[in-house]
Scaffold this active site. Sequence first.
Site, PDB file in Angstrom:
ATOM      1  N   GLY A  47      62.824  -7.196 -11.653  1.00 49.32           N
ATOM      2  CA  GLY A  47      63.747  -7.130 -10.504  1.00 49.32           C
ATOM      3  C   GLY A  47      65.035  -6.431 -10.929  1.00 49.32           C
ATOM      4  N   THR A  50      68.373  -3.572  -8.363  1.00 56.65           N
ATOM      5  CA  THR A  50      69.525  -3.830  -7.486  1.00 56.65           C
ATOM      6  C   THR A  50      70.098  -5.215  -7.838  1.00 56.65           C
ATOM      7  OG1 THR A  50      68.067  -4.805  -5.811  1.00 56.65           O
ATOM      8  CG2 THR A  50      68.626  -2.492  -5.510  1.00 56.65           C
ATOM      9  N   GLY A  51      71.230  -5.522  -7.255  1.00 54.75           N
ATOM     10  CA  GLY A  51      71.787  -6.876  -7.312  1.00 54.75           C
ATOM     11  C   GLY A  51      71.951  -7.432  -8.715  1.00 54.75           C
ATOM     12  N   PHE A  73      60.275  -2.800  -7.574  1.00 55.17           N
ATOM     13  CA  PHE A  73      59.396  -2.237  -6.551  1.00 55.17           C
ATOM     14  C   PHE A  73      60.247  -1.376  -5.633  1.00 55.17           C
ATOM     15  CE2 PHE A  73      55.467  -3.676  -3.868  1.00 55.17           C
ATOM     16  CZ  PHE A  73      54.928  -2.418  -4.037  1.00 55.17           C
ATOM     17  N   ALA A 111      55.497  -6.475  -9.071  1.00 55.52           N
ATOM     18  CA  ALA A 111      55.613  -7.333 -10.262  1.00 55.52           C
ATOM     19  C   ALA A 111      54.811  -8.631 -10.127  1.00 55.52           C
ATOM     20  CB  ALA A 111      57.085  -7.664 -10.523  1.00 55.52           C
ATOM     21  N   TYR A 234      70.004 -23.031   3.468  1.00 54.26           N
ATOM     22  CA  TYR A 234      69.736 -22.537   2.114  1.00 54.26           C
ATOM     23  C   TYR A 234      69.168 -23.657   1.233  1.00 54.26           C
ATOM     24  CZ  TYR A 234      69.541 -19.570  -1.854  1.00 54.26           C
ATOM     25  OH  TYR A 234      69.034 -18.848  -2.905  1.00 54.26           O
ATOM     26  N   LYS A 243      63.694 -22.766  -4.669  1.00 55.05           N
ATOM     27  CA  LYS A 243      64.598 -22.829  -5.829  1.00 55.05           C
ATOM     28  C   LYS A 243      64.388 -24.122  -6.620  1.00 55.05           C
ATOM     29  CE  LYS A 243      66.631 -18.822  -5.463  1.00 55.05           C
ATOM     30  NZ  LYS A 243      66.153 -17.751  -6.362  1.00 55.05           N
ATOM     31  N   VAL A 273      77.120 -10.186  -2.103  1.00 59.66           N
ATOM     32  CA  VAL A 273      76.551  -9.268  -1.108  1.00 59.66           C
ATOM     33  C   VAL A 273      75.448  -8.465  -1.797  1.00 59.66           C
ATOM     34  CG1 VAL A 273      77.007  -7.381   0.504  1.00 59.66           C
ATOM     35  CG2 VAL A 273      78.815  -9.039  -0.008  1.00 59.66           C
ATOM     36  N   THR A 274      74.200  -8.752  -1.446  1.00 59.80           N
ATOM     37  CA  THR A 274      73.075  -7.965  -1.956  1.00 59.80           C
ATOM     38  C   THR A 274      72.122  -7.749  -0.784  1.00 59.80           C
ATOM     39  OG1 THR A 274      71.648  -9.828  -2.532  1.00 59.80           O
ATOM     40  CG2 THR A 274      73.180  -9.097  -4.245  1.00 59.80           C
TER      41      THR A 274
HETATM   42  P1  NAD Z   1      68.111  -7.961  -4.685  1.00 55.52           P
HETATM   43  O1  NAD Z   1      67.426  -7.828  -3.366  1.00 55.52           O
HETATM   44  O2  NAD Z   1      69.353  -7.173  -4.915  1.00 55.52           O
HETATM   45  O3  NAD Z   1      67.077  -7.584  -5.878  1.00 55.52           O
HETATM   46  C1  NAD Z   1      65.742  -7.890  -5.836  1.00 55.52           C
HETATM   47  C2  NAD Z   1      64.990  -7.155  -6.923  1.00 55.52           C
HETATM   48  O4  NAD Z   1      63.609  -7.572  -6.857  1.00 55.52           O
HETATM   49  C3  NAD Z   1      64.965  -5.628  -6.785  1.00 55.52           C
HETATM   50  O5  NAD Z   1      65.048  -5.042  -8.069  1.00 55.52           O
HETATM   51  C4  NAD Z   1      63.590  -5.338  -6.193  1.00 55.52           C
HETATM   52  O6  NAD Z   1      63.050  -4.051  -6.493  1.00 55.52           O
HETATM   53  C5  NAD Z   1      62.794  -6.410  -6.871  1.00 55.52           C
HETATM   54  N1  NAD Z   1      61.531  -6.726  -6.205  1.00 55.52           N
HETATM   55  C6  NAD Z   1      61.328  -7.270  -4.981  1.00 55.52           C
HETATM   56  N2  NAD Z   1      60.007  -7.424  -4.749  1.00 55.52           N
HETATM   57  C7  NAD Z   1      59.368  -6.970  -5.858  1.00 55.52           C
HETATM   58  C8  NAD Z   1      58.012  -6.868  -6.256  1.00 55.52           C
HETATM   59  N3  NAD Z   1      57.024  -7.279  -5.479  1.00 55.52           N
HETATM   60  N4  NAD Z   1      57.740  -6.337  -7.469  1.00 55.52           N
HETATM   61  C9  NAD Z   1      58.723  -5.885  -8.291  1.00 55.52           C
HETATM   62  N5  NAD Z   1      60.027  -5.987  -7.974  1.00 55.52           N
HETATM   63  C10 NAD Z   1      60.340  -6.514  -6.784  1.00 55.52           C
HETATM   64  O7  NAD Z   1      68.339  -9.514  -4.892  1.00 55.52           O
HETATM   65  P2  NAD Z   1      69.465 -10.408  -5.597  1.00 55.52           P
HETATM   66  O8  NAD Z   1      70.344 -10.951  -4.531  1.00 55.52           O
HETATM   67  O9  NAD Z   1      70.046  -9.728  -6.768  1.00 55.52           O
HETATM   68  O10 NAD Z   1      68.570 -11.639  -6.072  1.00 55.52           O
HETATM   69  C11 NAD Z   1      68.027 -11.755  -7.379  1.00 55.52           C
HETATM   70  C12 NAD Z   1      67.882 -13.229  -7.715  1.00 55.52           C
HETATM   71  O11 NAD Z   1      69.186 -13.812  -7.728  1.00 55.52           O
HETATM   72  C13 NAD Z   1      67.067 -14.020  -6.688  1.00 55.52           C
HETATM   73  O12 NAD Z   1      66.346 -15.018  -7.352  1.00 55.52           O
HETATM   74  C14 NAD Z   1      68.142 -14.654  -5.837  1.00 55.52           C
HETATM   75  O13 NAD Z   1      67.715 -15.822  -5.180  1.00 55.52           O
HETATM   76  C15 NAD Z   1      69.171 -14.960  -6.907  1.00 55.52           C
HETATM   77  N6  NAD Z   1      70.545 -15.227  -6.408  1.00 55.52           N
HETATM   78  C16 NAD Z   1      71.127 -14.382  -5.515  1.00 55.52           C
HETATM   79  C17 NAD Z   1      72.390 -14.697  -5.027  1.00 55.52           C
HETATM   80  C18 NAD Z   1      73.070 -13.822  -4.004  1.00 55.52           C
HETATM   81  O14 NAD Z   1      74.011 -14.286  -3.354  1.00 55.52           O
HETATM   82  N7  NAD Z   1      72.656 -12.580  -3.836  1.00 55.52           N
HETATM   83  C19 NAD Z   1      73.074 -15.831  -5.494  1.00 55.52           C
HETATM   84  C20 NAD Z   1      72.470 -16.634  -6.451  1.00 55.52           C
HETATM   85  C21 NAD Z   1      71.190 -16.330  -6.899  1.00 55.52           C
END
Ligand code: NAD
Length: 393
Positions: A47, A50-51, A73, A111, A234, A243, A273-274
Amino acid sequence: MIIQPKIRGFICTTAHPDGCARAVQDQIDWVRARPAFSGPEKVLVVGASTGYGLASRIAASFGAGAATLGAFFERPAEGRRTATAGWYNSAAFEAAARAAGHYARSINGDAFSDEIKTQTIEAIRADLGQIDLVVYSLASPRRTHPSTGESFSSVLKPIGQTYSNKTVNVQSGEVTDIDIEPASDEEIAGTEAVMGGEDWELWIRALDEAGVLADGVRTVAYTYIGPAITHPVYRDGTIGRAKNHLEKTGLALNEYLQARNGSAHVSTNKAMVTQSSAAIPVVPLYISLLYKVMKEKDCHENCIQQMHRLFTDRLYADAPVPVDDQGRIRIDDWEMRDDVQEAVAALWAQVTTENLEAISDIAGYRDEFLNLFGFGLAGIDYEVEVDPERGLG
Ligand code: NAD
């Protein structure tokens, strides 16, 4: 072609290659302006495009000089259709990492599949031998189970009863009440299958059985808790169930990795923000108020700042990793500070369409949302023709 944002609901269907590269470079520059740290050396980020996953990859590569393998992906450009932001981010990251002398390789595909796990293992064997950190940062709306072929969808719904609260249309600035119907049992199970810990465990077991986990290996996945106002949708909702499963998996993996003198952690990150968080009802309004408060109190962090602090102050701080009573790392500590949450709750009670711009950081939210797709970045001329093709690898 000239590339402009095309926003549809909570996604933007275009992305700007130079803007994404600028945003990646900004994160790299922020890390490089800080002292290098020692910690991870050979890292797999699942993953990574991004983010939080991208920020983890940047922190490991440019902060600790690590070799990174990133799985994600994403879609390349095709004709007049731009690539996804994650594609452009990864192309820019790879180029910058290699230019700085850091190994970087990416694997694009599902993945959740056995095939991508196998490809990744082959890449590790060929190039790195073994890895010492696995970051698991997937966020996806669906998953096909690798053994049964069954497809699961993840939903963002409350459990047991309808949840009613305020929400915002980020683009129009309209604050309305929203009623979200409770999830069915099938939706709860589906969300857990997509966003719970099963796939993380499959990754770790596959890597271990292939002999590519180094002695002392660490793995970390990300969770969220957040304030009471968002709990029904959530933490106490479908995604919270997932979670809970992820966190339980972390404890089990921690036991499992003892045989490698390793460890597994779940880090509770700040609301950010993602692309994924933009899809959750209610959360963007909460983030707009939270950012307003945290910026005023000078304790706001973006993705790269969170991940850099996670690595330097928690995971690789040369001390036992501090965890809460449920074994979770808390890098959401500033978000959850009493004074921050009290201020957000007071704003939440007052916020309306009329006062949104004044009392929230909706403007900052919109900027960051555009930045995710490479728009609104300083130094990029969005009126200039740009080639949407960018190569990976
Ligand atoms: P994001 O959408 O920015 O990133 C998701 C990533 O997963 C990307 O790299 C995408 O290509 C990849 N991905 C998705 N489906 C896929 C697949 N089938 N195969 C391969 N790659 C795949 O998300 P994010 O907000 O950075 O979240 C990442 C983690 O952090 C998650 O577990 C989320 O719950 C957690 N999180 C997010 C926040 C928030 O506020 N954004 C806060 C706390 C925890």
